[in-house]
Design an enzyme around this catalytic site. Structure first.
Site, mmCIF file in Angstrom:
data_model
loop_
_atom_site.group_PDB
_atom_site.id
_atom_site.type_symbol
_atom_site.label_atom_id
_atom_site.label_comp_id
_atom_site.label_asym_id
_atom_site.label_seq_id
_atom_site.Cartn_x
_atom_site.Cartn_y
_atom_site.Cartn_z
ATOM 1 C CB CYS A 4 42.369 26.659 44.701
ATOM 2 S SG CYS A 4 42.926 27.915 45.831
ATOM 3 C CB CYS A 7 46.136 27.142 43.296
ATOM 4 S SG CYS A 7 46.238 26.157 44.799
ATOM 5 C CG HIS A 46 45.280 24.011 47.914
ATOM 6 N ND1 HIS A 46 44.595 25.159 47.576
ATOM 7 C CD2 HIS A 46 44.385 23.215 48.541
ATOM 8 C CE1 HIS A 46 43.344 25.053 47.981
ATOM 9 N NE2 HIS A 46 43.184 23.865 48.566
ATOM 10 C CG ASN A 87 38.527 35.683 58.281
ATOM 11 O OD1 ASN A 87 38.404 36.095 59.429
ATOM 12 N ND2 ASN A 87 38.456 36.489 57.232
ATOM 13 C CG HIS A 98 45.256 28.727 48.831
ATOM 14 N ND1 HIS A 98 45.733 28.148 47.667
ATOM 15 C CD2 HIS A 98 46.354 29.227 49.467
ATOM 16 C CE1 HIS A 98 47.054 28.287 47.609
ATOM 17 N NE2 HIS A 98 47.449 28.952 48.694
ATOM 18 C CG HIS A 100 43.289 34.045 52.532
ATOM 19 N ND1 HIS A 100 42.574 32.877 52.413
ATOM 20 C CD2 HIS A 100 42.399 34.976 52.952
ATOM 21 C CE1 HIS A 100 41.311 33.090 52.712
ATOM 22 N NE2 HIS A 100 41.167 34.363 53.056
ATOM 23 C CG HIS A 102 42.619 39.365 55.183
ATOM 24 N ND1 HIS A 102 41.809 39.831 54.164
ATOM 25 C CD2 HIS A 102 42.156 38.118 55.477
ATOM 26 C CE1 HIS A 102 40.912 38.910 53.853
ATOM 27 N NE2 HIS A 102 41.093 37.858 54.631
HETATM 28 P P1 AMP Z 1 38.332 35.477 53.574
HETATM 29 O O1 AMP Z 1 36.949 35.942 53.891
HETATM 30 O O2 AMP Z 1 39.272 35.661 54.712
HETATM 31 O O3 AMP Z 1 38.358 34.080 52.984
HETATM 32 O O4 AMP Z 1 38.856 36.485 52.468
HETATM 33 C C1 AMP Z 1 38.945 36.205 51.123
HETATM 34 C C2 AMP Z 1 39.452 37.471 50.499
HETATM 35 O O5 AMP Z 1 39.899 37.177 49.185
HETATM 36 C C3 AMP Z 1 38.397 38.581 50.373
HETATM 37 O O6 AMP Z 1 38.856 39.743 51.054
HETATM 38 C C4 AMP Z 1 38.274 38.783 48.871
HETATM 39 O O7 AMP Z 1 38.056 40.136 48.519
HETATM 40 C C5 AMP Z 1 39.611 38.274 48.367
HETATM 41 N N1 AMP Z 1 39.622 37.787 46.995
HETATM 42 C C6 AMP Z 1 38.797 36.852 46.450
HETATM 43 N N2 AMP Z 1 39.118 36.644 45.153
HETATM 44 C C7 AMP Z 1 40.186 37.449 44.902
HETATM 45 C C8 AMP Z 1 40.975 37.696 43.728
HETATM 46 N N3 AMP Z 1 40.742 37.073 42.578
HETATM 47 N N4 AMP Z 1 41.984 38.597 43.816
HETATM 48 C C9 AMP Z 1 42.229 39.245 44.978
HETATM 49 N N5 AMP Z 1 41.520 39.054 46.111
HETATM 50 C C10 AMP Z 1 40.503 38.173 46.070
#
Ligand code: AMP
Length: 113
Positions: A4, A7, A46, A87, A98, A100, A102
């Site tokens: 992941c 992670c 995780h 989401n 994982h 998160h 925003h």
């Molecule tokens: P979600 O659609 O809510 O799962 O959002 C995933 C978010 O993770 C998106 O806004 C991506 O731009 C962001 N994301 C994915 N990989 C990375 C990364 N390596 N570093 C920072 N943000 C990331």
């Protein structure tokens, strides 16, 4: 299977724009920002999604909310305003499995859909 990405970021294995961290959570800049301030908050553990978090006993949810407010203060949007969203699952377009949150701010974010 590849590990992941969140992670790996939380462990410090992937260089990224860390905004704030403590023993449980890490906040870092989204790689594709959708607002002048776009920070992701993840637990170091995780946890798959809010469903997974909500089914756990304990106080992690409250600690997470307190951490989110600290992040808003750190990036200077606590007074101007900000949006927090997570989401969950396919209909919401959850890309990374994982948990998160925003944090978006730094401009008028318009109406929410
Ligand atoms: P979600 O659609 O809510 O799962 O959002 C995933 C978010 O993770 C998106 O806004 C991506 O731009 C962001 N994301 C994915 N990989 C990375 C990364 N390596 N570093 C920072 N943000 C990331």
């Amino acid at each position: 299977m590849e590990e992941c990405i969140f992670c790996r970021i939380a462990r410090g294995d992937v260089p990224t724009g860390i905004v704030l961290e403590d023993e449980r959570f890490v906040a870092f800049r989204d790689i594709h920002p959708k607002a002048p301030q776009h920070v992701l908050v993840v637990p170091r553990e995780h946890i798959l999604s809010l469903n997974d978090l909500g089914r756990r006993p304990g106080d992690i949810g409250h600690l997470l909310l307190q951490f989110i407010v600290k992040v808003a203060e750190r990036v200077g949007v606590e007074e101007s305003g900000y949006r927090v969203l997570t989401n969950v699952g396919p209909d919401a377009g959850q890309e990374v499995e994982h948990l998160h949150f925003h944090i978006l701010g730094g401009e008028d974010l318009g109406d929410f859909r």
